[in-house]
Design an enzyme around this catalytic site. Structure first.
Site, PDB file in Angstrom:
ATOM      1  N   SER A  31       4.734  -6.954  -1.120  1.00  0.00           N
ATOM      2  CA  SER A  31       4.470  -6.973   0.315  1.00  0.00           C
ATOM      3  C   SER A  31       4.867  -8.328   0.887  1.00  0.00           C
ATOM      4  O   SER A  31       4.475  -9.372   0.366  1.00  0.00           O
ATOM      5  CB  SER A  31       2.981  -6.701   0.578  1.00  0.00           C
ATOM      6  N   THR A  74       0.836  -1.201   0.000  1.00  0.00           N
ATOM      7  CA  THR A  74       0.000   0.000   0.000  1.00  0.00           C
ATOM      8  C   THR A  74       0.868   1.247   0.000  1.00  0.00           C
ATOM      9  O   THR A  74       0.628   2.193  -0.763  1.00  0.00           O
ATOM     10  CB  THR A  74      -0.948   0.011   1.206  1.00  0.00           C
ATOM     11  N   ASN A  87      -5.871 -10.337  -7.295  1.00  0.00           N
ATOM     12  CA  ASN A  87      -5.930 -10.929  -5.970  1.00  0.00           C
ATOM     13  C   ASN A  87      -7.202 -11.721  -5.709  1.00  0.00           C
ATOM     14  O   ASN A  87      -7.240 -12.561  -4.811  1.00  0.00           O
ATOM     15  CB  ASN A  87      -5.791  -9.839  -4.900  1.00  0.00           C
ATOM     16  N   HIS A 126       4.079 -10.092   3.534  1.00  0.00           N
ATOM     17  CA  HIS A 126       3.144 -11.038   4.151  1.00  0.00           C
ATOM     18  C   HIS A 126       2.399 -11.910   3.149  1.00  0.00           C
ATOM     19  O   HIS A 126       1.666 -12.821   3.543  1.00  0.00           O
ATOM     20  CB  HIS A 126       2.151 -10.298   5.061  1.00  0.00           C
ATOM     21  N   THR A 138      13.270   5.275  10.430  1.00  0.00           N
ATOM     22  CA  THR A 138      14.209   4.202  10.741  1.00  0.00           C
ATOM     23  C   THR A 138      13.698   2.871  10.207  1.00  0.00           C
ATOM     24  O   THR A 138      12.553   2.493  10.459  1.00  0.00           O
ATOM     25  CB  THR A 138      14.422   4.103  12.263  1.00  0.00           C
ATOM     26  N   CYS A 174      -9.035  -6.451   2.251  1.00  0.00           N
ATOM     27  CA  CYS A 174      -9.032  -5.004   2.454  1.00  0.00           C
ATOM     28  C   CYS A 174     -10.425  -4.399   2.328  1.00  0.00           C
ATOM     29  O   CYS A 174     -10.644  -3.258   2.718  1.00  0.00           O
ATOM     30  CB  CYS A 174      -8.094  -4.339   1.449  1.00  0.00           C
ATOM     31  N   GLN A 210       0.345 -10.352  -5.550  1.00  0.00           N
ATOM     32  CA  GLN A 210      -0.125 -11.739  -5.556  1.00  0.00           C
ATOM     33  C   GLN A 210       0.812 -12.693  -6.286  1.00  0.00           C
ATOM     34  O   GLN A 210       0.768 -13.902  -6.053  1.00  0.00           O
ATOM     35  CB  GLN A 210      -1.519 -11.830  -6.185  1.00  0.00           C
TER      36      GLN A 210
END
Length: 375
Positions: free
Chosen positions: A197, A70, A149, A199, A234, A319, A177
Site C-alpha cells: 500500500s 486491503t 504492524n 501510503h 479505470t 484500522c 509495513q
C-alpha cells in the site's frame, strides 16, 4: 504538531507531491482510450508499473494495481481460494496478521467451508517448524505478513518460502509495513503473491499493488478489461505515478533513511534511560516501529495527554482504533491477561522525523509520568 504514527500512514514526500502535481494538469486521458490523450495516460501507467517491478526485481507483467493492501489481500485470498478449492480447502496463516487478512479468511471459513490454521507465536516468534507441521495435502495457501504492524516483528519469510518449495501450496505475503524500509525481492524469497500500500512509504492513500507470480485467481471486481482483465475499473493514474515515485525514492535512500531512524530510536531510548519501561519487540524487528509501555500507566490516558500536547502516537493498528477489544497481536505474544495490553503504545518513525522532535517527545513523556507517579 509532531507526528510519530508512521506505521498507520506516512505524509507524502516532497518528490511525490511534485510528481503528482505536475501530472494533474497534464495527464487526464483514460489509459484505455486509443487516442493521443489515452496513449499518454497509458504511458504513465506503464512507466509506473516498470518502476515498481524494477524495485522488486521482477517483470512488469507481475504487478497489478489496486486501491491498497486491503483490496490486494482480499483479491488474492478470496480469488485464489475460490478458484482452487477443488484442490483443497485448507489455508495456513498466523494469529498476528492484519485484519485485512484475518477477515477475508474468516469469510472464507464461514461462507465457503474453508479450514484456517492460525499459527501462534512461541517464545516471541512464529516458528517455521509450526508452519511446516501444519501443512497438509489439501493446503492450498500460506499467508503471512512480512513485518507486524504493531510491534515491527520480522517474520522468517525466506525460511517459510524454502519450506513451501516442496509443497504445492502458494505463498502470499502482506508486505505493507516492510516494503520501502528494507529491500524485498519476492522471487528470491519464494513469494508467489505480495501485497503493498502506497501510503505506508510516503505515497498517496487509496493506491496499492499486488505482485503475482501468476494470475490464476478469480477477479474480485468485474467490469472493464483493465489490468489485463484482472481488476476492472479505470486506473488512478496520478496516484499510481505518485506511488511508483515514492517507492523508488525510498529505495534509493534506504541506507541513509535506515541510519537516521536508528539514530531516532537510540535518542528516544537514551532519553528514557532513567524511566522504568519495557519494549514489546522480538529479536528480529523493523527499527521504525517501537512498541513500548510504562508499568502502571494506562495507554489511552497517555495518548490523550500526548495528543493534547500536539504529539501523535497510537496504541496499535489504526484500522481497529476505538475498538473495545485489546490488541490481538499483543494477546498472541503475551497472553490475554497481560497488563501490557492496557499499557502498551506504539511510536513509529519515518525519515521525515527529527532528533529534536524525539527530544520533545521524551521530555513530554517524563512530564506525564512525573504527574502520574510523582517522579
Amino acid at each position: 504538531m509532531i507526528y510519530f504514527d508512521n506505521a498507520a500512514t506516512t505524509p507524502l514526500s516532497s518528490i511525490t507531491i511534485q510528481k503528482m502535481t505536475d501530472l494533474m494538469g497534464q495527464v487526464y486521458g483514460n489509459p484505455s482510450s486509443t487516442h493521443q490523450h489515452g496513449r499518454e495516460a497509458s504511458k504513465i501507467l506503464r512507466q509506473a508499473r516498470q518502476t515498481i517491478a524494477q524495485v522488486l526485481r521482477t517483470n512488469a507483467k507481475n504487478i497489478l494495481f489496486t486501491s491498497g493492501a486491503t483490496e490486494s489481500n482480499n483479491t488474492l485470498l478470496k480469488g485464489y481460494a475460490l478458484k482452487h478449492q477443488d484442490l483443497g480447502k485448507h489455508i495456513i496463516t498466523t494469529a498476528i496478521e492484519h485484519h485485512s487478512v484475518l477477515e477475508p479468511l474468516h469469510h472464507l471459513a464461514e461462507k465457503y467451508g474453508f479450514e484456517i490454521s492460525f499459527i501462534q507465536p512461541v517464545d516471541g516468534k512464529i516458528r517455521v517448524k509450526d508452519i511446516k507441521d501444519a501443512l497438509r495435502p489439501d493446503t492450498i495457501l500460506v499467508s503471512t505478513m512480512f513485518a507486524n504492524n504493531e510491534t515491527g516483528y520480522l517474520l522468517p519469510i525466506k525460511e517459510i518460502g524454502e519450506v513451501l518449495k516442496d509443497h504445492p501450496a502458494k505463498f502470499h505475503v502482506d508486505a505493507v509495513q516492510a516494503i520501502g524500509k528494507i529491500p524485498i525481492y519476492p522471487e528470491e524469497l519464494g513469494i508467489d503473491f505480495l501485497s503493498a500500500s502506497a501510503h505506508k512509504f510516503h505515497g498517496p492513500k487509496g493506491t496499492g499493488f499486488l505482485y503475482a507470480k501468476d494470475f490464476h485467481f478469480d477477479n474480485l471486481l468485474h467490469g472493464g478489461s483493465q489490468e489485463d482483465k484482472k481488476r476492472a475499473g479505470t486506473e488512478n493514474i496520478i496516484s499510481i505515478a505518485g506511488m511508483a515515485t515514492a517507492l523508488e525514492n525510498n529505495i534509493e535512500h534506504i541506507t541513509e533513511n535506515s541510519s537516521h531512524i536508528q539514530e531516532l530510536r537510540r535518542e528516544l531510548l537514551q532519553g528514557l534511560d532513567t524511566i522504568d519501561y519495557y519494549l514489546n519487540e522480538q529479536e528480529s524487528h523493523l527499527p521504525h516501529v517501537l512498541n513500548m509501555g510504562f508499568p502502571g500507566q494506562v495507554n489511552d490516558i497517555l495518548l490523550m495527554k500526548l495528543d493534547m500536547a500536539g504529539i501523535s502516537v497510537s496504541t496499535g493498528s489504526a484500522c481497529t482504533a476505538g475498538a473495545i477489544e485489546p490488541s490481538h497481536v499483543l494477546s498472541a505474544f503475551y497472553g490475554e491477561t497481560s497488563p501490557r495490553l492496557k499499557e502498551s503504545f506504539r511510536i513509529s518513525f519515518s525519515d521525515q522525523n527529527t532528533v529534536q522532535e524525539v527530544q520533545i517527545l521524551t521530555k513530554k513523556l517524563k512530564e506525564i509520568l512525573g504527574e502520574t507517579h510523582g517522579l
